[in-house]
Design an enzyme around this catalytic site. Structure first.
Site, PDB file in Angstrom:
ATOM      1  N   SER A  91     -14.539   4.442  26.441  1.00  0.00           N
ATOM      2  CA  SER A  91     -13.627   3.435  25.889  1.00  0.00           C
ATOM      3  C   SER A  91     -13.858   3.140  24.415  1.00  0.00           C
ATOM      4  O   SER A  91     -13.192   2.282  23.838  1.00  0.00           O
ATOM      5  CB  SER A  91     -13.742   2.127  26.681  1.00  0.00           C
ATOM      6  OG  SER A  91     -15.090   1.712  26.733  1.00  0.00           O
ATOM      7  N   THR A 196     -13.763  -2.211  24.965  1.00  0.00           N
ATOM      8  CA  THR A 196     -14.205  -2.354  23.575  1.00  0.00           C
ATOM      9  C   THR A 196     -15.660  -2.778  23.419  1.00  0.00           C
ATOM     10  O   THR A 196     -16.148  -3.549  24.222  1.00  0.00           O
ATOM     11  CB  THR A 196     -13.351  -3.504  22.981  1.00  0.00           C
ATOM     12  OG1 THR A 196     -12.007  -3.207  23.251  1.00  0.00           O
ATOM     13  CG2 THR A 196     -13.587  -3.702  21.528  1.00  0.00           C
ATOM     14  N   THR A 214     -12.802   0.517  19.377  1.00  0.00           N
ATOM     15  CA  THR A 214     -12.356   0.936  20.713  1.00  0.00           C
ATOM     16  C   THR A 214     -11.433   2.154  20.644  1.00  0.00           C
ATOM     17  O   THR A 214     -10.824   2.418  19.599  1.00  0.00           O
ATOM     18  CB  THR A 214     -11.586  -0.224  21.392  1.00  0.00           C
ATOM     19  OG1 THR A 214     -11.363   0.070  22.762  1.00  0.00           O
ATOM     20  CG2 THR A 214     -10.244  -0.485  20.737  1.00  0.00           C
ATOM     21  N   ARG A 224       0.551   2.926  20.648  1.00  0.00           N
ATOM     22  CA  ARG A 224       0.136   1.566  21.010  1.00  0.00           C
ATOM     23  C   ARG A 224      -1.156   1.179  20.267  1.00  0.00           C
ATOM     24  O   ARG A 224      -2.099   1.942  20.158  1.00  0.00           O
ATOM     25  CB  ARG A 224      -0.094   1.484  22.515  1.00  0.00           C
ATOM     26  CG  ARG A 224      -0.528   0.113  23.033  1.00  0.00           C
ATOM     27  CD  ARG A 224      -2.026  -0.019  23.177  1.00  0.00           C
ATOM     28  NE  ARG A 224      -2.409  -1.240  23.869  1.00  0.00           N
ATOM     29  CZ  ARG A 224      -3.671  -1.662  23.991  1.00  0.00           C
ATOM     30  NH1 ARG A 224      -4.655  -0.970  23.466  1.00  0.00           N
ATOM     31  NH2 ARG A 224      -3.954  -2.773  24.612  1.00  0.00           N
ATOM     32  N   THR A 247     -12.619  -8.789  24.216  1.00  0.00           N
ATOM     33  CA  THR A 247     -12.495  -7.512  24.909  1.00  0.00           C
ATOM     34  C   THR A 247     -11.567  -7.746  26.095  1.00  0.00           C
ATOM     35  O   THR A 247     -11.454  -8.859  26.591  1.00  0.00           O
ATOM     36  CB  THR A 247     -13.876  -6.957  25.339  1.00  0.00           C
ATOM     37  OG1 THR A 247     -13.698  -5.831  26.186  1.00  0.00           O
ATOM     38  CG2 THR A 247     -14.713  -7.983  26.061  1.00  0.00           C
ATOM     39  N   GLY A 248     -10.893  -6.700  26.502  1.00  0.00           N
ATOM     40  CA  GLY A 248      -9.943  -6.865  27.599  1.00  0.00           C
ATOM     41  C   GLY A 248      -8.547  -6.457  27.184  1.00  0.00           C
ATOM     42  O   GLY A 248      -8.358  -5.678  26.245  1.00  0.00           O
TER      43      GLY A 248
HETATM   44  N1  GLY Z   1      -9.154  -4.645  23.919  1.00  0.00           N
HETATM   45  C1  GLY Z   1      -8.862  -3.317  23.660  1.00  0.00           C
HETATM   46  C2  GLY Z   1      -7.453  -2.956  23.776  1.00  0.00           C
HETATM   47  O1  GLY Z   1      -6.676  -3.654  24.407  1.00  0.00           O
HETATM   48  O2  GLY Z   1      -7.093  -1.942  23.219  1.00  0.00           O
END
Ligand code: GLY
Length: 336
Positions: A91, A196, A214, A224, A247-248
């Protein structure tokens, strides 16, 4: 979660002050918090925190800088570079998962104690996006560059290139692609993907900096960009107050300018723990469908108090000081 309470030089009293003054400081030595050394300089006990288990190795990288008396901005860059280099991490960085079209597109940002910041997004084929973000901050008039422009910037400055996805990730993606030819899936972020790395460090000068990097949501739409490279969403530092990382699920974090919200709540007098919880509560109040809506915050204030909170259980962070090195489970709103 236990906050890290630190005492001030003033609380040492006269005896403590005399002790401090008679005890010469060695270069890089970690003294007690807010200690006065013979130069009259105030020395803070450094601290570094970062998201998830991969934070342990990243913190160790940051600590090499902090324990030698280095600056927090150098510490957070060096720290998250460890994760970016980890081929087993799916990730972040080189070993990251691709988007639905098979491209590994990387996002990163960095912010220092002077509110200087740099960011890159949708960057492909560069080993250390965090260092490119740092170069944007240090050498340009801009804050954020993306895509082909960011790649050209990195190549012009001789940043290390990489071929992504790495073979084992490519094989996994090919299998996924065959099974999900025409659909846009909704993978469970932070449950199966560990997401992340966000890192915050305070150095011996008491200055706070942060970094966030990330490969984003696995099998995302091509193009995106999540919260991680967005100053105020994935990361925010105001050295008068503290710093926060997220993060998330980036889309939900961007919607409330998550990390900025946490820092502003600390400015209003809330503890890092309370501020992280209030940011999560705000996310919850904006969504009716909470399926897979994992969002997590981690924050530090100017006194070195740390807090964290997530929507679902399972989020943890790594903490390192001169006296402690540990993983801490975050508090959460609900269980999976
Ligand atoms: N938090 C990382 C993402 O949504 O790309």
């Amino acid at each position: 979660m236990a906050a890290l309470q630190r005492r001030t030089f003033f609380k040492l009293g006269l005896a403590g002050a005399a002790l401090s003054l008679f005890r010469p400081a060695k270069a890089g030595e970690i003294l007690s918090d807010y200690s006065s050394v013979e130069t009259g300089e105030t020395v803070f006990s450094p601290i570094v925190i970062s998201t998830w288990n991969h934070g342990i190795a990243a913190n160790a990288g940051a600590w090499e800088v902090l324990q030698n008396g280095g600056k927090s901005i150098d510490a957070v860059e060096k720290g998250v570079m460890v994760t970016e280099s980890d081929l087993t991490n799916r990730s972040v960085g080189i070993g990251g998962m691709p988007d639905r079209d098979g491209h590994v597109t990387l996002d990163a940002c960095i912010m220092d104690e002077k509110s200087r910041c740099g960011s890159v997004a949708f960057l492909e084929g560069i080993a250390h996006p965090i260092s490119v973000a740092r170069a944007v901050m240090d050498t340009t008039l801009h804050v954020m560059i993306v895509g082909a422009g960011a790649k050209k910037f990195a190549l012009d400055r001789g940043f290390e290139t990489i071929k992504t996805p790495i073979p084992e990730v490519k094989a996994e993606w090919k299998k996924w692609r065959k099974e999900h030819k025409d659909e846009y899936t909704k993978p469970e972020i932070n449950h199966e993907n560990h997401d992340t790395i966000g890192m915050l460090a305070m150095d011996k000068f008491g200055n706070i900096s942060g970094a966030c990097t990330t490969s984003g949501w696995a099998y995302k739409m091509h193009g995106r960009v999540g919260d991680s490279p967005i100053i105020g969403a994935g990361l925010f530092v105001d050295n008068e107050i503290g710093g926060a990382v997220a993060t998330g699920l980036g889309e939900a974090i961007i919607r409330i300018a998550g990390s900025h919200t946490v820092v502003e709540l600390m400015r209003q007098g809330f503890t890092p723990q309370e501020a992280c919880k209030m940011a999560v509560d705000r996310i919850l109040s904006k969504h009716t469908d909470l399926t897979n809506l994992q969002c997590c915050f981690l924050a530090i204030d100017k006194k070195g108090n740390v807090g964290s909170y997530s929507v679902y259980n399972g989020f943890n962070y790594a903490l390192k000081t001169a006296k402690a090195e540990k993983m801490v489970d975050a508090e959460f709103n609900r269980s999976w």
